[in-house]
Motif scaffolding. Structure first.
Motif, PDB file in Angstrom:
ATOM      1  N   THR A 173     -12.480   6.502  -3.408  1.00  0.00           N
ATOM      2  CA  THR A 173     -12.100   6.108  -2.050  1.00  0.00           C
ATOM      3  C   THR A 173     -10.916   5.138  -2.077  1.00  0.00           C
ATOM      4  OG1 THR A 173     -13.602   4.212  -2.023  1.00  0.00           O
ATOM      5  CG2 THR A 173     -14.487   6.347  -1.294  1.00  0.00           C
ATOM      6  N   GLU A 174     -10.275   5.008  -0.928  1.00  0.00           N
ATOM      7  CA  GLU A 174      -9.109   4.130  -0.806  1.00  0.00           C
ATOM      8  C   GLU A 174      -9.465   2.685  -1.138  1.00  0.00           C
ATOM      9  OE1 GLU A 174      -4.894   3.786   0.411  1.00  0.00           O
ATOM     10  OE2 GLU A 174      -6.206   5.438  -0.177  1.00  0.00           O
ATOM     11  N   GLU A 175     -10.616   2.228  -0.643  1.00  0.00           N
ATOM     12  CA  GLU A 175     -11.023   0.847  -0.877  1.00  0.00           C
ATOM     13  C   GLU A 175     -11.236   0.587  -2.365  1.00  0.00           C
ATOM     14  OE1 GLU A 175     -12.338   2.876   1.308  1.00  0.00           O
ATOM     15  OE2 GLU A 175     -11.622   1.966   3.184  1.00  0.00           O
ATOM     16  N   LYS A 176     -11.881   1.524  -3.044  1.00  0.00           N
ATOM     17  CA  LYS A 176     -12.136   1.380  -4.479  1.00  0.00           C
ATOM     18  C   LYS A 176     -10.834   1.432  -5.277  1.00  0.00           C
ATOM     19  CE  LYS A 176     -16.691   1.130  -4.592  1.00  0.00           C
ATOM     20  NZ  LYS A 176     -17.392  -0.065  -5.161  1.00  0.00           N
ATOM     21  N   ILE A 177      -9.910   2.271  -4.796  1.00  0.00           N
ATOM     22  CA  ILE A 177      -8.613   2.359  -5.482  1.00  0.00           C
ATOM     23  C   ILE A 177      -7.884   1.026  -5.410  1.00  0.00           C
ATOM     24  CG2 ILE A 177      -6.308   3.384  -5.366  1.00  0.00           C
ATOM     25  CD1 ILE A 177      -7.604   6.029  -4.608  1.00  0.00           C
ATOM     26  N   ILE A 179       0.838  -1.206   0.000  1.00  0.00           N
ATOM     27  CA  ILE A 179       0.000   0.000   0.000  1.00  0.00           C
ATOM     28  C   ILE A 179       0.868   1.249   0.000  1.00  0.00           C
ATOM     29  CG2 ILE A 179      -1.575   1.375   1.425  1.00  0.00           C
ATOM     30  CD1 ILE A 179      -3.031  -1.209   2.137  1.00  0.00           C
ATOM     31  N   SER A 180       1.949   1.209   0.758  1.00  0.00           N
ATOM     32  CA  SER A 180       2.859   2.353   0.771  1.00  0.00           C
ATOM     33  C   SER A 180       3.435   2.612  -0.617  1.00  0.00           C
ATOM     34  CB  SER A 180       3.998   2.089   1.764  1.00  0.00           C
ATOM     35  OG  SER A 180       4.929   3.147   1.751  1.00  0.00           O
ATOM     36  N   ALA A 181       3.786   1.528  -1.317  1.00  0.00           N
ATOM     37  CA  ALA A 181       4.299   1.670  -2.686  1.00  0.00           C
ATOM     38  C   ALA A 181       3.207   2.152  -3.627  1.00  0.00           C
ATOM     39  CB  ALA A 181       4.864   0.336  -3.166  1.00  0.00           C
ATOM     40  N   MET A 182       1.987   1.672  -3.419  1.00  0.00           N
ATOM     41  CA  MET A 182       0.855   2.097  -4.244  1.00  0.00           C
ATOM     42  C   MET A 182       0.648   3.601  -4.148  1.00  0.00           C
ATOM     43  SD  MET A 182      -3.160   1.009  -3.836  1.00  0.00           S
ATOM     44  CE  MET A 182      -3.375   2.051  -2.382  1.00  0.00           C
ATOM     45  N   HIS A 183       0.769   4.141  -2.940  1.00  0.00           N
ATOM     46  CA  HIS A 183       0.550   5.574  -2.723  1.00  0.00           C
ATOM     47  C   HIS A 183       1.541   6.442  -3.495  1.00  0.00           C
ATOM     48  CE1 HIS A 183      -1.666   4.848   1.368  1.00  0.00           C
ATOM     49  NE2 HIS A 183      -2.430   4.618   0.315  1.00  0.00           N
ATOM     50  N   ARG A 184       2.689   5.872  -3.866  1.00  0.00           N
ATOM     51  CA  ARG A 184       3.708   6.648  -4.575  1.00  0.00           C
ATOM     52  C   ARG A 184       3.557   6.601  -6.090  1.00  0.00           C
ATOM     53  NH1 ARG A 184       6.848   4.058  -0.521  1.00  0.00           N
ATOM     54  NH2 ARG A 184       7.668   2.564  -2.031  1.00  0.00           N
ATOM     55  N   THR A 185       2.567   5.856  -6.584  1.00  0.00           N
ATOM     56  CA  THR A 185       2.401   5.730  -8.034  1.00  0.00           C
ATOM     57  C   THR A 185       1.570   6.873  -8.599  1.00  0.00           C
ATOM     58  OG1 THR A 185       0.377   4.396  -7.884  1.00  0.00           O
ATOM     59  CG2 THR A 185       2.484   3.214  -7.836  1.00  0.00           C
ATOM     60  N   TYR A 238      -3.731   9.833  -9.689  1.00  0.00           N
ATOM     61  CA  TYR A 238      -4.786  10.120 -10.669  1.00  0.00           C
ATOM     62  C   TYR A 238      -6.159   9.720 -10.121  1.00  0.00           C
ATOM     63  CZ  TYR A 238      -7.750   9.253 -14.764  1.00  0.00           C
ATOM     64  OH  TYR A 238      -8.800   9.212 -15.648  1.00  0.00           O
ATOM     65  N   LEU A 239      -6.242   8.502  -9.568  1.00  0.00           N
ATOM     66  CA  LEU A 239      -7.523   8.027  -9.025  1.00  0.00           C
ATOM     67  C   LEU A 239      -7.941   8.847  -7.808  1.00  0.00           C
ATOM     68  CD1 LEU A 239      -6.967   4.153  -9.272  1.00  0.00           C
ATOM     69  CD2 LEU A 239      -8.319   5.603 -10.808  1.00  0.00           C
ATOM     70  N   LYS A 240      -6.982   9.229  -6.980  1.00  0.00           N
ATOM     71  CA  LYS A 240      -7.272  10.020  -5.778  1.00  0.00           C
ATOM     72  C   LYS A 240      -7.841  11.380  -6.152  1.00  0.00           C
ATOM     73  CE  LYS A 240      -6.986   9.884  -1.240  1.00  0.00           C
ATOM     74  NZ  LYS A 240      -7.710   8.831  -0.472  1.00  0.00           N
ATOM     75  N   GLN A 241      -7.290  11.993  -7.198  1.00  0.00           N
ATOM     76  CA  GLN A 241      -7.771  13.303  -7.636  1.00  0.00           C
ATOM     77  C   GLN A 241      -9.199  13.243  -8.175  1.00  0.00           C
ATOM     78  OE1 GLN A 241      -4.858  14.775 -10.398  1.00  0.00           O
ATOM     79  NE2 GLN A 241      -3.316  15.145  -8.809  1.00  0.00           N
ATOM     80  N   LYS A 242      -9.584  12.062  -8.644  1.00  0.00           N
ATOM     81  CA  LYS A 242     -10.957  11.886  -9.136  1.00  0.00           C
ATOM     82  C   LYS A 242     -11.949  11.650  -7.997  1.00  0.00           C
ATOM     83  CE  LYS A 242     -11.744   9.649 -12.947  1.00  0.00           C
ATOM     84  NZ  LYS A 242     -11.808   8.591 -13.982  1.00  0.00           N
ATOM     85  N   GLY A 243     -11.418  11.616  -6.767  1.00  0.00           N
ATOM     86  CA  GLY A 243     -12.288  11.477  -5.605  1.00  0.00           C
ATOM     87  C   GLY A 243     -12.663  10.050  -5.263  1.00  0.00           C
TER      88      GLY A 243
END
Length: 756
Positions: free
Chosen positions: A367-371, A349-355, A360-365
């Motif tokens: 959620t973490e679970e959906k990401i 998850i830590s590595a995922m957060h750096r991608t 891109y998905l976070k900026q679209k709003g």
């Protein structure tokens, strides 16, 4: 009467134009560029970076432009430019009245009225055309004024040259020289007639007449340019008709930002350059810019050595990767060992957060679970493999895990007497892994730290290599370091203690000195990272960078003189004036005496001759060469180190994984002598084979003048026991010497394990 009105309105119009032009020239209709701007217009030129032999490594630039002179412009290009854009260029003074009136009367349908001088004025001073008509008229007036001003100050040849150097041909190609490289992969002076006509055709609208995107449209525009050349006698009819039939053939090669200087040492080099430019500004008051001042930057990097180093890394790691992958086949949590599923998930998850995909998905709003769900959906992904790129169907989640299974490495090679860096390999492939493992990665150093400990003992306690230390079990509070071979008792000399990397010897040394003096010496040797004030640093508990450790070891090779490793040699401005001169070697910091340095070199030669790095002789045949070095392996075999020295070169190597929890499960494969040392061997074999004028067998570590020590044959030393009885066997090492590796497995009790 009609004639009267005609002349009245004619002169009235001329008068109005004169008044408007006069008002514009005086700045009443808007601010004009200063005299300085006109006399030295902005022409951003990137800085070129060269290796130590003058080979162009690449550029730093905001605008990818290479300035050329009028003489370097192809005659066909100049003729095509004049025929298409401004046939009376040689005769007007910035404004072509005839073309202007024609443009006004035809409302622009029969061509614009802008001269080459006006177009240059637009490029230099007014920029993109305004959409508002009134604003565009205002821009036109300023362009008229500036065109006249340019004509006053420059020759026709200079105006054409500036125009050709300034124009943006798209794809980061600023100016005719870069455009020639981008579209035809040749220099401007090599362009043929058709290529010249194609690029001149782009001047009207580079997007519309782009030969890469619109070849048919570009061909029609090229033919129009050829028609104009024929019309104005720059081209005879035979040549004209022959050229019309030819297709446009491009050899497109887009110029990347930084022009291929997207490399691991790029950030380090930029920092050194900026420090030099800041010092120059402080000294002279003149501000220079790395990206736009046209500097020539000379580095210490040797392109051949860099190539050999990169090939050595690939040669060894591609084979090591196979062993690791085979070992991981039975590991359900590959590539991680000995960690819980919860910790594995946290790492991923830590590595995922750096991608970028996550951002891109976070900026679209989302959620973490959906990401996370999105990351677990298969997609076509480009993978790094040791045999080239591979496109596979894989989820981004599995891709992260895959990336963490790839073995990484860093290599730094330093010229001993100057501190100049000759090769810098910060990773295995910059296209896939941008993180630099030379200057940024801090990893546990293991036994590679021990020479600093031993140097402190010799320097502070005046010990000699023949000084004997107890090899009995050692306890300091709860800290009980153990020897990897499980053998204790008796005494060992410092010489044998370092060669075999015996932990009890190191532990007793630091208990006698305390960590303070060791840390102070490490600081003097260039190590800036935090070193915990704990006895365990004697066995390599600190997390340090390869840059720091290789620089520190170079103090031994440089006979006690520390010099900060550097890439930047000198900087020249566009006129050849020095901005930064080569380093002054008188600034070298003497850390300890030549005698201490020489003793340490001899001690580390023992590591190679009969200690933990002896496979350099047996497997890689480095007989008859003065080599000193030290291996190191961190806790759980997560990091393998080897720093090797010949008289004029210090080379450090680190091998490991992105995460410490990925590693081999046994010391045979995970030790520094197996992970890192072979890379050094392959690299040095290339240097000795192909660069014999610089690296050859006759190079020796020189003995300091007035050197008094005679300890090469300490009584009952370990090395003497292993001397060969027969002269024929002098250059032979027994097979068991390869198997027994004392250096590479530290186990401790009641404390964190640290490698030898």
């Amino acid at each position: 009467m009609l004639l009267f009105y005609f002349w009245f309105f004619f002169f009235l119009g001329i008068s109005i134009l004169f008044i408007i032009f006069y008002a514009a020239s005086k700045g009443y209709l808007g601010n004009l560029p200063s005299t300085k701007d006109i006399e030295k217009p902005t022409m951003e030129v990137g800085s070129e970076v060269y290796d130590t032999n003058g080979i162009l490594l690449g550029k730093f630039f905001s605008e990818n432009r290479t300035l050329i002179t009028y003489k370097q412009l192809p005659k066909n290009f100049v003729n095509a430019l004049i025929a298409k854009e401004d046939i009376r260029f040689k005769y007007h003074s910035g404004i072509d009245i005839k073309s202007l009136i024609r443009a006004i009367l035809s409302l622009g349908k029969k061509g614009g009225g802008s001269t080459i001088s006006q177009q240059l004025a637009k490029l230099l001073f007014t920029g993109t055309s305004a959409k508002n008509k009134l604003q565009r008229i205002h821009q036109k007036l300023l362009e008229w004024v500036m065109a006249v001003e340019l004509e006053k100050r420059y020759t026709k040849e200079e105006i054409i040259t500036m125009y050709c150097n300034k124009f943006d041909f798209l794809y980061n190609a600023k100016g005719i020289e870069t455009a020639a490289h981008t579209y035809f992969n040749k220099t401007a002076s090599e362009l043929n007639l058709g290529e010249c006509a194609t690029l001149v055709g782009m001047l009207e609208n580079p997007s519309l007449y782009n030969p890469k995107m619109y070849p048919n449209r570009a061909k029609k525009q090229r033919n129009l340019v050829l028609h104009q050349m024929n019309k104005y006698d720059f081209l005879n009819m035979y040549k004209y008709k022959k050229e019309l039939k030819k297709p446009i053939i491009i050899n497109f090669k887009i110029q990347k930002k930084d022009f291929e200087l997207l490399t691991y040492y790029g950030d380090f080099l930029k920092k050194e350059i900026q420090e030099a430019l800041d010092a120059y500004e402080k000294r002279t008051g003149e501000k220079l810019n790395l990206y736009s001042s046209g500097l020539k930057i000379y580095t210490s990097i040797d392109a051949k050595m860099q190539d050999y180093a990169e090939k050595a890394v690939k040669k060894h790691l591609s084979q090591l990767q196979i062993l690791f992958n085979n070992f991981q086949k039975k590991n359900k949590n590959a590539p991680f060992l000995n960690i819980s599923p919860e910790k594995t998930k946290r790492i991923l998850i830590s590595a995922m957060h750096r991608t970028q995909f996550y951002q891109y998905l976070k900026q679209k709003g989302i959620t973490e679970e959906k990401i996370i769900e999105e990351f677990k959906k298969p997609k076509y992904i480009k993978l790094f493999t040791w045999n080239g790129e591979k496109k596979v169907l894989m989820s981004p989640w599995d891709f992260i895990r895959y990336q963490k299974s790839i073995i990484q490495a860093g290599l730094l090679s330093i010229e001993s007497s100057t501190g100049y860096i000759k090769a810098w390999v910060g990773g295995i492939d910059f296209n896939y892994f941008q993180y630099d493992h030379v200057a940024k990665t801090q990893r546990q150093i293991g036994s590679v730290f021990k020479p600093i400990l031993y140097a402190t003992a010799i320097n502070e306690l005046h010990y000699t290599p023949c000084t004997k230390i107890s090899n009995e079990k050692f306890h300091l509070g709860k800290w009980s370091p153990r020897n990897s071979n499980g053998k204790y008792g008796g005494f060992l000399t410092l010489k044998d203690g370092l060669a075999q990397s015996v932990n009890t010897i190191s532990a007793r040394l630091i208990s006698q000195m305390t960590p303070g003096p060791v840390i102070r010496l490490a600081r003097k040797m260039g190590i800036e990272s935090i070193i915990p004030e704990h006895p365990s640093i004697a066995l390599g508990s600190a997390d340090l960078t390869l840059y720091e450790m290789t620089g520190a070891f170079n103090t031994f090779t440089n006979y006690g003189g520390y010099i900060k490793p550097s890439i930047l040699v000198k900087i020249e401005d566009e006129y050849g004036k020095f901005i930064k001169e080569p380093i002054d070697l008188s600034s070298i910091r003497q850390v300890f005496s030549e005698e201490v340095a020489y003793i340490m070199l001899k001690l580390m030669q023992g590591v190679v001759q009969y200690g933990t790095a002896k496979r350099l002789l047996k497997k890689y045949n480095f007989f008859g060469i003065d080599i000193a070095g030290k291996t190191g392996t961190s806790n759980d075999n997560s990091d393998g180190w080897f720093i090797g020295m010949i008289p004029n070169l210090t080379t450090g190597i680190w091998v490991g994984w992105e995460d410490r929890f990925a590693h081999f499960d046994n010391i045979k494969l995970g030790q520094g002598a197996n992970m890192a040392l072979p890379i050094w061997a392959y690299y040095m074999q290339s240097l000795y084979k192909y660069m014999r004028l610089i690296y050859h067998e006759n190079l020796l570590f020189h003995k300091p003048e007035n050197y008094q020590y005679h300890w090469d044959h300490c009584e009952e030393n370990f090395s003497k026991k292993n001397e060969h009885k027969d002269e024929k066997e002098k250059n032979t090492v027994k097979e068991e010497d390869i198997i027994i590796n004392f250096d590479e497995n530290l186990n401790t009790e009641n404390n964190k394990d640290y490698d030898q």
